[in-house]
Design a protein around this motif. Structure first.
Motif, PDB file in Angstrom:
ATOM      1  N   ASN A  86       0.820  -1.222   0.000  1.00  0.00           N
ATOM      2  CA  ASN A  86       0.000   0.000   0.000  1.00  0.00           C
ATOM      3  C   ASN A  86       0.851   1.268   0.000  1.00  0.00           C
ATOM      4  O   ASN A  86       0.584   2.216   0.748  1.00  0.00           O
ATOM      5  N   ASP A  87       1.877   1.257  -0.825  1.00  0.00           N
ATOM      6  CA  ASP A  87       2.788   2.398  -0.923  1.00  0.00           C
ATOM      7  C   ASP A  87       2.737   2.931  -2.347  1.00  0.00           C
ATOM      8  O   ASP A  87       3.203   2.260  -3.272  1.00  0.00           O
ATOM      9  N   PRO A  88       2.163   4.117  -2.553  1.00  0.00           N
ATOM     10  CA  PRO A  88       2.049   4.633  -3.929  1.00  0.00           C
ATOM     11  C   PRO A  88       3.395   4.828  -4.607  1.00  0.00           C
ATOM     12  O   PRO A  88       3.461   4.910  -5.840  1.00  0.00           O
ATOM     13  N   ARG A  89       4.468   4.888  -3.825  1.00  0.00           N
ATOM     14  CA  ARG A  89       5.794   5.045  -4.426  1.00  0.00           C
ATOM     15  C   ARG A  89       6.208   3.827  -5.246  1.00  0.00           C
ATOM     16  O   ARG A  89       7.166   3.888  -6.028  1.00  0.00           O
ATOM     17  N   THR A  90       5.484   2.716  -5.070  1.00  0.00           N
ATOM     18  CA  THR A  90       5.767   1.529  -5.879  1.00  0.00           C
ATOM     19  C   THR A  90       5.653   1.842  -7.365  1.00  0.00           C
ATOM     20  O   THR A  90       6.351   1.247  -8.193  1.00  0.00           O
ATOM     21  N   HIS A  91       4.808   2.813  -7.723  1.00  0.00           N
ATOM     22  CA  HIS A  91       4.667   3.177  -9.134  1.00  0.00           C
ATOM     23  C   HIS A  91       5.953   3.788  -9.692  1.00  0.00           C
ATOM     24  O   HIS A  91       6.132   3.835 -10.911  1.00  0.00           O
ATOM     25  N   TYR A  92       6.825   4.263  -8.825  1.00  0.00           N
ATOM     26  CA  TYR A  92       8.111   4.809  -9.267  1.00  0.00           C
ATOM     27  C   TYR A  92       9.202   3.738  -9.275  1.00  0.00           C
ATOM     28  O   TYR A  92      10.309   3.994  -9.732  1.00  0.00           O
ATOM     29  N   ALA A  93       8.871   2.548  -8.777  1.00  0.00           N
ATOM     30  CA  ALA A  93       9.862   1.479  -8.665  1.00  0.00           C
ATOM     31  C   ALA A  93       9.793   0.500  -9.821  1.00  0.00           C
ATOM     32  O   ALA A  93      10.821   0.095 -10.372  1.00  0.00           O
ATOM     33  N   VAL A  94       8.572   0.106 -10.192  1.00  0.00           N
ATOM     34  CA  VAL A  94       8.426  -0.859 -11.285  1.00  0.00           C
ATOM     35  C   VAL A  94       8.485  -0.118 -12.615  1.00  0.00           C
ATOM     36  O   VAL A  94       7.893   0.938 -12.781  1.00  0.00           O
ATOM     37  N   ASN A  95       9.208  -0.682 -13.544  1.00  0.00           N
ATOM     38  CA  ASN A  95       9.489   0.008 -14.808  1.00  0.00           C
ATOM     39  C   ASN A  95       8.875  -0.748 -15.976  1.00  0.00           C
ATOM     40  O   ASN A  95       9.054  -1.964 -16.093  1.00  0.00           O
ATOM     41  N   CYS A  96       8.181  -0.029 -16.865  1.00  0.00           N
ATOM     42  CA  CYS A  96       7.495  -0.667 -17.998  1.00  0.00           C
ATOM     43  C   CYS A  96       8.238  -0.443 -19.315  1.00  0.00           C
ATOM     44  O   CYS A  96       7.636  -0.531 -20.391  1.00  0.00           O
TER      45      CYS A  96
END
Length: 259
Positions: free
Chosen positions: A158-168
């Motif tokens: 539940n950490d929105p910063r995860t969107h900055y960690a996973v790369n597409c």
């Protein structure tokens, strides 16, 4: 025939806009906080050291230069991670495990099909990218990239910063980090990645009374609600945004993050 192509176009457009929800896969919601085991991500770090280059706001992957040996080393690294049951690890080790696994799989998928202009060209005939494809088996469970991001990382941490960690593997995405995640550096890397993205034009670009935000903030707006919403989250890393009262728009560049 025209109606068929119209249907396909509508289908693909719908799938682009309908981002997966955060839905917990209970099987993975287990950890052993007494376990001090440390997973080595050195093979991934070596790959990053050799093939990442920074140009302006983007960190790019030199896919064309990846040697045959390093392609095999990357696959062996993925096999190594697949041999581990992450549920036996503590949560800090698990988080690094899943993020590095996601990013390494993504790079491996690109390398298998390179040259390709966009990751959206991967996957089946009616797929927008490879995110729904089975990509790895861990602890007897077959997983997709969507599973890792939306059924494990997002709902467990539940950490929105995860969107900055996973790369597409796209220019519009937060950059692939030059450091492999580990239990000690994850929090610092997440803050660094968030600050870098938010202070770049691809995170939020303000021109007068109009701001163009990354589509990430539209697709996953609910993930930022606990922090007061998207703009409140962004303001933590870019304080002047708190005063912005203009029109919001969204954009995303799916071009490959290739050098």
């Amino acid at each position: 025939m025209f109606r068929l192509f119209s249907f396909i176009a509508l289908f693909l457009a719908t799938n682009v806009l309908a981002a997966p929800k955060s839905e917990l896969w209970d099987f993975w919601n287990i950890s052993d906080e007494s376990n001090a085991q440390v997973i080595s991500h050195q093979p991934w770090q070596q790959f990053l050291d050799r093939y990442l280059v920074t140009e302006g706001e983007n960190t790019l992957v030199r896919y064309v230069r990846v040697s045959s040996d390093d392609k095999q080393n990357l696959k062996r690294y993925l096999e190594q991670l697949a041999s581990i049951d992450p549920r036996t690890l503590n949560q800090a080790e698990q988080y690094a495990y899943w993020v590095n696994l996601y990013n390494a799989i993504t790079v491996d998928l690109i390398l298998d099909r390179y040259p390709v202009k966009s990751i959206t060209k991967l996957g089946g005939l009616f797929s927008f990218g490879p995110w729904g494809d089975d990509v790895i088996t861990i602890a007897g469970q077959t997983l997709t990239l969507n599973d890792i991001e939306h059924r494990i990382l997002r709902p467990i941490w539940n950490d929105p910063r995860t969107h900055y960690a996973v790369n597409c593997a796209s220019l519009g995405c937060p950059n692939l980090q030059t450091q492999a995640f580990n239990a000690q550096n994850s929090n610092a890397l997440l803050d660094q990645a968030a600050a870098t993205y938010i202070n770049s034009s691809k995170g939020i670009n303000i021109q007068g009374d109009k701001a163009t935000l990354s589509s990430i903030y539209e697709w996953f707006a609910e993930d930022f609600s606990a922090q007061g919403g998207v703009m409140a989250h962004i303001s933590q890393y870019r304080p002047e945004v708190a005063q912005f009262k203009g029109k919001l728009d969204y954009d995303y560049d799916w071009a490959l993050n290739s050098k």
